[in-house]
Design a protein around this motif. Structure first.
Motif, PDB file in Angstrom:
ATOM      1  N   ARG A   9     -54.570 -65.451 -58.907  1.00 46.88           N
ATOM      2  CA  ARG A   9     -55.484 -66.176 -58.507  1.00 46.88           C
ATOM      3  C   ARG A   9     -55.744 -67.432 -59.249  1.00 46.88           C
ATOM      4  O   ARG A   9     -55.787 -67.443 -60.445  1.00 46.88           O
ATOM      5  CB  ARG A   9     -56.867 -65.296 -58.106  1.00 46.88           C
ATOM      6  N   ALA A  10     -56.212 -68.440 -58.491  1.00 48.53           N
ATOM      7  CA  ALA A  10     -56.780 -69.593 -59.156  1.00 48.53           C
ATOM      8  C   ALA A  10     -58.035 -69.595 -59.889  1.00 48.53           C
ATOM      9  O   ALA A  10     -58.705 -68.363 -59.602  1.00 48.53           O
ATOM     10  CB  ALA A  10     -56.786 -70.623 -58.036  1.00 48.53           C
ATOM     11  N   PRO A  11     -58.263 -70.150 -60.789  1.00 48.11           N
ATOM     12  CA  PRO A  11     -59.634 -70.007 -61.487  1.00 48.11           C
ATOM     13  C   PRO A  11     -60.654 -69.871 -60.713  1.00 48.11           C
ATOM     14  O   PRO A  11     -61.799 -69.177 -60.819  1.00 48.11           O
ATOM     15  CB  PRO A  11     -59.714 -71.297 -62.380  1.00 48.11           C
ATOM     16  N   ALA A  12     -60.869 -70.663 -59.518  1.00 44.81           N
ATOM     17  CA  ALA A  12     -61.983 -70.774 -58.643  1.00 44.81           C
ATOM     18  C   ALA A  12     -61.962 -69.320 -57.845  1.00 44.81           C
ATOM     19  O   ALA A  12     -63.157 -68.881 -57.526  1.00 44.81           O
ATOM     20  CB  ALA A  12     -62.172 -71.725 -57.859  1.00 44.81           C
ATOM     21  N   GLU A  13     -60.877 -68.656 -57.830  1.00 41.53           N
ATOM     22  CA  GLU A  13     -60.967 -67.326 -56.881  1.00 41.53           C
ATOM     23  C   GLU A  13     -61.357 -66.112 -57.943  1.00 41.53           C
ATOM     24  O   GLU A  13     -61.275 -65.216 -57.169  1.00 41.53           O
ATOM     25  CB  GLU A  13     -59.525 -67.189 -56.394  1.00 41.53           C
ATOM     26  N   ARG A  14     -61.394 -66.533 -59.148  1.00 43.74           N
ATOM     27  CA  ARG A  14     -61.482 -65.294 -60.067  1.00 43.74           C
ATOM     28  C   ARG A  14     -62.945 -64.586 -60.139  1.00 43.74           C
ATOM     29  O   ARG A  14     -63.273 -63.782 -60.743  1.00 43.74           O
ATOM     30  CB  ARG A  14     -61.033 -65.585 -61.555  1.00 43.74           C
ATOM     31  N   VAL A  15     -63.988 -65.553 -59.639  1.00 47.95           N
ATOM     32  CA  VAL A  15     -65.417 -65.358 -59.789  1.00 47.95           C
ATOM     33  C   VAL A  15     -65.634 -63.749 -58.994  1.00 47.95           C
ATOM     34  O   VAL A  15     -65.121 -63.900 -57.826  1.00 47.95           O
ATOM     35  CB  VAL A  15     -66.182 -66.397 -59.084  1.00 47.95           C
TER      36      VAL A  15
END
Length: 204
Positions: free
Chosen positions: A114-120
């Motif tokens: 996942r992209a960094p923004a999707e890891r939240v």
């Protein structure tokens, strides 16, 4: 749905161990696969009964509010709440019987995909992480148990093969001769009781 349920219960470990046992004894057709599958299902119900009871107790107030069934519940929100409540006892079971190393593996893989923004919001307690970790742990434990089951029968095969070789009976199959002795060993050791009890107690 049945396929998914099998993956989040004790069925995989029990079925694999019983299948390895058939191969270790040297009777791949006996007991029949249907019997092995049925026995694995019965043991799975026995092992999963406490978790199922906790899941039912978690949603029982919602069932009573909905008139005895989720289908007659007042809204979809109530059904979603029931699903969330029922999921927690299952999550605890999966966490208890999954290896932390396997959970860390799938957690790291999930983050990398996942992209960094999707890891939240992704944690190592998500079902997407726990289920494959649980299945991997179950397969590992099943093969460990299978190895321990295989060793005594392998010793019998080696002893019989050496005796036949010493007697010069090269044309006689060692497997055919060793099969009665392996069955006798299994019966004298009360093998079925030991294995079934061990499989159930491995989830205590």
């Amino acid at each position: 749905l049945p396929f998914v349920l099998l993956l989040v219960t004790s069925f995989v470990r029990i079925a694999v161990v019983l299948s390895i046992l058939k191969g270790a004894i040297g009777t791949p057709q006996i007991p029949p696969n249907q019997v092995i599958t049925g026995l694995a299902m019965l043991l799975t119900l026995y092992v999963m009964a406490p978790t199922g009871e906790r899941m039912y107790r978690a949603i029982e107030p919602l069932l009573e509010r909905g008139g005895g069934s989720l289908a007659s519940a007042q809204s979809i929100a109530v059904m979603e709440q029931a699903a969330q409540r029922a999921k927690e006892p299952l999550r605890e079971f999966l966490l208890k019987h999954s290896n932390p190393r396997d959970r860390a593996l799938f957690f790291n893989l999930s983050l990398r995909m996942r992209a960094p923004a999707e890891r939240v919001g992704i944690t190592d307690r998500d079902m997407l992480i726990i289920v494959p970790a649980f299945l991997t742990s179950e397969l590992r434990r099943a093969f460990e148990i299978g190895f321990l089951l295989f060793v005594p029968f392998l010793v019998v095969d080696m002893v019989i093969a050496n005796i036949l070789l010493a007697l010069g009976m090269h044309m006689l199959s060692p497997t055919t001769v060793s099969l009665p002795f392996k069955l006798l060993l299994f019966v004298l050791a009360d093998g079925w009781q030991l294995i079934l009890r061990g499989l159930v107690e491995s989830y205590v």
